[in-house]
Design a protein around this motif. Structure first.
Motif, mmCIF file in Angstrom:
data_model
loop_
_atom_site.group_PDB
_atom_site.id
_atom_site.type_symbol
_atom_site.label_atom_id
_atom_site.label_comp_id
_atom_site.label_asym_id
_atom_site.label_seq_id
_atom_site.Cartn_x
_atom_site.Cartn_y
_atom_site.Cartn_z
ATOM 1 N N HIS A 1 0.834 -1.194 0.000
ATOM 2 C CA HIS A 1 0.000 0.000 0.000
ATOM 3 C C HIS A 1 0.872 1.248 0.000
ATOM 4 C CE1 HIS A 1 -3.638 -2.266 0.583
ATOM 5 N NE2 HIS A 1 -2.979 -2.994 1.455
ATOM 6 N N VAL A 2 0.597 2.155 -0.907
ATOM 7 C CA VAL A 2 1.336 3.408 -0.967
ATOM 8 C C VAL A 2 0.540 4.549 -0.345
ATOM 9 C CG1 VAL A 2 2.718 2.751 -2.965
ATOM 10 C CG2 VAL A 2 0.535 3.922 -3.304
ATOM 11 N N VAL A 3 -0.706 4.296 0.001
ATOM 12 C CA VAL A 3 -1.525 5.322 0.637
ATOM 13 C C VAL A 3 -1.314 5.228 2.143
ATOM 14 C CG1 VAL A 3 -3.847 6.224 0.992
ATOM 15 C CG2 VAL A 3 -3.215 5.240 -1.226
ATOM 16 N N HIS A 4 -0.621 6.217 2.690
ATOM 17 C CA HIS A 4 -0.347 6.240 4.127
ATOM 18 C C HIS A 4 -1.598 6.656 4.899
ATOM 19 C CE1 HIS A 4 1.957 6.657 7.775
ATOM 20 N NE2 HIS A 4 1.489 7.870 7.932
ATOM 21 N N SER A 5 -2.297 7.673 4.399
ATOM 22 C CA SER A 5 -3.549 8.104 5.021
ATOM 23 C C SER A 5 -4.407 8.817 3.980
ATOM 24 C CB SER A 5 -3.294 9.036 6.214
ATOM 25 O OG SER A 5 -2.732 10.253 5.765
ATOM 26 N N CYS A 6 -5.697 8.857 4.252
ATOM 27 C CA CYS A 6 -6.623 9.514 3.338
ATOM 28 C C CYS A 6 -7.843 9.970 4.123
ATOM 29 C CB CYS A 6 -7.039 8.534 2.239
ATOM 30 S SG CYS A 6 -8.174 9.262 1.050
#
Length: 130
Positions: free
Chosen positions: A32-37
């Motif tokens: 996963h490259v999305v750390h936070s959203c």
């Protein structure tokens, strides 16, 4: 009518379920490259991490398409934790900028700054300066 929320819309990032346990987590495809959203009204905030390429950009594209479909107009993108990025990230950002949506970069990592500078030299940069 729904209320704006600042709650994360993704579960915390971690290794992909099919990651090879003998390899460093950051080097496995599909991580996963999305750390936070988070999302609030027309605002979408995304923090990225790790290496972003053709294989790993899919979650980012999916988030951007979904957010655009639900009315998000401003993306604040934090790339401080990105260690590598290639044209796949540029393509995803170019898709976001369609139809007048806006983009603001924060915490631009050295890798992303290099990518943007190279793209500007070639005249194909969809993002504002760092």
């Amino acid at each position: 009518m729904s209320r704006p929320s600042t709650a994360p819309i993704l579960r915390p990032a971690g290794p992909a379920p099919f990651a090879d346990r003998n390899r460093p987590a950051a080097r496995c495809r599909g991580d996963h490259v999305v750390h936070s959203c988070t999302s609030a009204g027309i605002l979408l905030r995304i923090a990225l991490r790790g290496e972003i390429d053709h294989y790993s950009v899919a979650p980012v594209r999916a988030l951007l398409v979904s957010a655009a479909a639900t009315g998000a107009r401003l993306l604040i993108l934090d790339t401080a934790r990105v260690t590598f990025a290639d044209s796949a990230l540029l393509k995803a950002l170019a898709l976001w900028r369609r139809d007048g949506r806006r983009l603001r970069l924060t915490g631009t990592s050295r890798a992303v700054a290099h990518l943007l500078a190279t793209a500007r030299l070639r005249g194909g940069c969809p993002a504002p300066g760092p």
